[in-house]
Design a protein around this motif. Structure first.
Motif, short mmCIF file in Angstrom:
data_model
loop_
_atom_site.label_atom_id
_atom_site.label_comp_id
_atom_site.label_asym_id
_atom_site.label_seq_id
_atom_site.Cartn_x
_atom_site.Cartn_y
_atom_site.Cartn_z
N ALA A 62 0.83 -1.21 0.00
CA ALA A 62 0.00 0.00 0.00
C ALA A 62 0.86 1.25 0.00
O ALA A 62 0.55 2.24 -0.68
CB ALA A 62 -0.93 -0.01 1.21
N PHE A 63 1.96 1.24 0.75
CA PHE A 63 2.85 2.39 0.78
C PHE A 63 3.66 2.50 -0.51
O PHE A 63 3.88 3.60 -1.02
CB PHE A 63 3.76 2.33 2.01
CG PHE A 63 3.09 2.78 3.27
CD1 PHE A 63 3.22 4.08 3.72
CD2 PHE A 63 2.28 1.92 4.00
CE1 PHE A 63 2.59 4.52 4.86
CE2 PHE A 63 1.64 2.34 5.15
CZ PHE A 63 1.78 3.64 5.59
N LEU A 68 6.12 5.53 -1.89
CA LEU A 68 6.87 5.79 -0.66
C LEU A 68 7.78 4.63 -0.33
O LEU A 68 7.38 3.47 -0.42
CB LEU A 68 5.90 6.04 0.49
CG LEU A 68 4.94 7.23 0.32
CD1 LEU A 68 3.99 7.31 1.50
CD2 LEU A 68 5.70 8.53 0.16
N GLU A 69 9.00 4.94 0.10
CA GLU A 69 9.96 3.94 0.54
C GLU A 69 10.07 3.88 2.05
O GLU A 69 10.67 2.96 2.60
CB GLU A 69 11.35 4.23 -0.07
CG GLU A 69 11.39 4.12 -1.58
CD GLU A 69 11.01 2.72 -2.06
OE1 GLU A 69 11.43 1.73 -1.42
OE2 GLU A 69 10.29 2.63 -3.06
N THR A 70 9.52 4.87 2.72
CA THR A 70 9.46 4.90 4.18
C THR A 70 8.08 5.42 4.60
O THR A 70 7.35 6.00 3.78
CB THR A 70 10.54 5.80 4.80
OG1 THR A 70 10.36 7.14 4.31
CG2 THR A 70 11.94 5.31 4.45
N ILE A 71 7.74 5.24 5.86
CA ILE A 71 6.47 5.72 6.38
C ILE A 71 6.69 7.15 6.86
O ILE A 71 7.59 7.42 7.65
CB ILE A 71 5.98 4.83 7.52
CG1 ILE A 71 5.80 3.39 7.02
CG2 ILE A 71 4.67 5.36 8.10
CD1 ILE A 71 5.49 2.38 8.11
N TRP A 425 9.40 -0.80 9.44
CA TRP A 425 10.18 -0.80 8.20
C TRP A 425 9.34 -1.32 7.03
O TRP A 425 8.54 -2.25 7.20
CB TRP A 425 11.41 -1.69 8.34
CG TRP A 425 12.45 -1.18 9.28
CD1 TRP A 425 12.74 -1.65 10.53
CD2 TRP A 425 13.36 -0.10 9.06
NE1 TRP A 425 13.76 -0.92 11.10
CE2 TRP A 425 14.16 0.04 10.20
CE3 TRP A 425 13.57 0.78 7.98
CZ2 TRP A 425 15.16 1.00 10.31
CZ3 TRP A 425 14.56 1.75 8.09
CH2 TRP A 425 15.34 1.85 9.24
N LEU A 426 9.54 -0.75 5.87
CA LEU A 426 8.93 -1.28 4.65
C LEU A 426 9.89 -2.29 4.04
O LEU A 426 10.36 -2.16 2.91
CB LEU A 426 8.61 -0.14 3.67
CG LEU A 426 7.66 0.93 4.19
CD1 LEU A 426 7.36 1.96 3.10
CD2 LEU A 426 6.37 0.33 4.72
#
Length: 572
Positions: A62-63, A68-71, A425-426
């Protein structure tokens, strides 16, 4: 609360609720809390988890679909279930004695009549005033006056928050048949009633500006709140001399405190605050926190390897890695035959060309960052509340999250949500990887110590990643080096910046140790000779450790660090 016949449990809950009003830059009703406590009657020491999980629909994919690579460290995407209220209510219902009205009335009073705004809160509001005025209008209604930031010391009120407390109390009293029933009904009003309904309507239905510089809606729903409950659980413990030290599990960073103790069995042979002492403590911290980075995560979703991380043989082998020179490596250990996995660190820095409002939003911890991005900044993070009583009860809690700059204030409720999800973490293969319904590994880390089968100490500090460094130093100062409680919290402090931070933007400073100037020039020079990069800061700027204690004769003691100018220790 003691004047009303209450116990340490009642006092801790009342304090936690008041802190949501008077320190909105450091915690809030939409945030989280970790609580550990010792029950004097039963002799049991337990933890209560007030860290809510990520939304059920949250996923790495979803991210990634959002590019996006980070939240993000601010906005709605990082919102978790707000666990603080549920955790305080569980502690009150099951261990307190006073009715909810008595415990909640101080918070209502201060929210309605106002408090002198703390300088740090005023500075933080001023730093994000353009965001409140232009992008987060509900935050502007709560924290700005005629569109302008309030002054430090100005009487500041939050009638919206007072109204939320009053409605929770009213619904509790209308639907509960006894003390415990009132508390449960108030909790239901939050997690299944009007608070959950507003969150459900607002978070997924509104795209708001966040740390990316763009607007995103969130993922948190009313169902996420309705299916969560604050749970009481066993602590992790380690015997250190004639004491037993208790921490919450690896959904917090708490086990690093225990592992540092396991690595420091011979620290009493050094001179307190000598170069040998600071070097040894710093190198031990690097090893324990490297294991945190590789192995910690919500034990409901990943294997709990803390029994191996606290094993004496494992730590003897780890301690043998410490030499006379500072290590510049991040060295997690091999545990239970498994190779450690460090996340792929997307280390970020704030760019001087970023607009000032974006500089502030990208700092995931509550800190006001100068536009010039110099080394100085006004840091916040968390609060600490500890309590003890003559019945042998002890409570230590670190409420945090729901910071005024973390997320927009929810319509009509007077508080924002937390952004603890930024700590996940993603990276699908990591123990702290983002999964829907999973708790991100938090930094919140209070401590309870038993001695002779009785509760002796409750303590904690604000400070994010540094919490289990500053509290360890104060604990050892008192128990190993013989300093009084107040002397221990006022002793010169230091910490390692070697391990990546848990907050956005992730930062790492290999080999850097930050020390207060009171450590002394000779010690600083000796550390530099050993290969440490030493950053010197003014005295009384690191840590705000707070102790509550019960003696063998059931006498109570307390100590609070003067750092930050707003810590209090009260003994009755």
């Amino acid at each position: 609360m003691y004047d009303h016949g209450g116990t340490a449990f009642d006092a801790a809950v009342a304090t936690g609720l008041v802190l949501q009003v008077v320190e909105p830059h450091l915690n809030g009703l939409g945030g989280d809390v970790s609580i550990v406590f010792h029950d004097g009657a039963s002799g049991a020491t337990k933890a209560i988890c007030g860290q809510g999980p990520m939304p059920a629909t949250a996923s790495i994919d979803a991210f990634h679909r959002l590019g996006l690579e980070t939240i993000p460290g601010s906005g709605l995407l990082a919102a978790t279930v707000p666990g603080a209220f549920g955790a305080w209510m569980r502690l009150l219902a099951e261990h307190g004695t006073l009715p909810l009205r008595t415990v909640l009335e101080p918070a209502i009073h201060y929210a309605e009549t106002g408090v002198p705004l703390l300088p740090k809160a005023a500075e933080m509001i001023a730093a994000v005033q353009p965001v409140f005025a232009e992008h987060w209008p509900e935050s502007g209604r709560v924290f700005l006056t005629d569109g302008q930031a309030p002054r430090a010391g100005q009487r500041w009120r939050n009638p919206h928050l007072a109204g939320t407390y009053r409605r929770l109390l009213a619904e509790g009293e209308a639907n509960g048949q006894n003390r415990e029933g009132v508390i449960q009904a108030a909790s239901d009003a939050f997690y299944q009633g009007f608070v959950a309904e507003i969150i459900d309507d607002y978070v997924t239905g509104n795209a708001v500006l966040d740390a990316t510089g763009d607007a995103h809606a969130g993922l948190l729903t009313g169902n996420d709140l309705a299916t969560w409950t604050a749970e009481e659980e066993a602590t992790l413990s380690l015997t250190y001399g004639d004491r037993v030290v208790h921490k919450a599990g690896p959904w917090t960073q708490g086990p690093v405190f225990l592992q540092q103790l396991a690595l420091l069995r011979d620290i009493g042979g050094t001179e307190f605050l000598s170069a040998d002492y600071v070097h040894r403590m710093t190198e031990v911290t690097k090893l324990a926190f490297a294991d945190r980075e590789a192995w910690y995560g919500d034990p409901r979703f990943t294997d709990d390897l803390t029994p191996w991380l606290l094993d004496p043989d494992y730590n003897r082998a780890r301690a043998a890695l410490i030499g006379d020179k500072a290590s510049l490596e991040l060295r997690p250990g091999t545990v239970a035959g498994r190779q450690p996995r460090l996340p792929d660190l997307p280390l970020g820095e704030l760019e001087p060309t970023d607009p000032p409002w974006l500089v502030q939003l990208r700092e995931g911890i509550p800190a006001t960052v100068p536009v010039a991005l110099l080394a100085t900044q006004t840091s916040g993070d968390t609060c600490c509340a500890t309590a003890s009583d003559d019945k042998g009860n002890l409570v230590a809690a670190t409420p945090s999250g729901g910071w005024l700059k973390s997320s927009p204030v929810l319509p009509g409720l007077g508080f924002p949500l937390g952004t603890r999800g930024q700590m996940a973490w993603l990276d699908a293969g990591h123990p702290n990887a983002l999964v829907g319904g999973k708790r991100p590994r938090t930094t919140l880390s209070p401590t309870i110590v038993e001695r002779g089968g009785r509760g002796e100490l409750a303590f904690g500090t604000p400070g994010g990643d540094q919490q289990d460094q500053w509290t360890l130093q104060a604990f050892l100062a008192h128990t190993t080096f013989g300093l009084g409680l107040q002397e221990a919290v006022e002793a010169a402090a230091f910490h390692s910046d070697h391990v990546p931070t848990s907050f956005a933007p992730r930062r790492v400073a290999p080999g850097v140790v930050t020390v207060e100037s009171g450590i002394g020039r000779d010690v600083i020079s000796a550390l530099e000779t050993r290969g440490h990069t030493v950053k010197v800061v003014p005295d009384q700027t690191l840590g705000k450790v707070c102790f509550a204690a019960v003696g063998a004769d059931e006498s109570c003691r307390a100590a609070a660090s003067p750092n930050g100018g707003q810590a209090y220790a009260i003994v009755r």
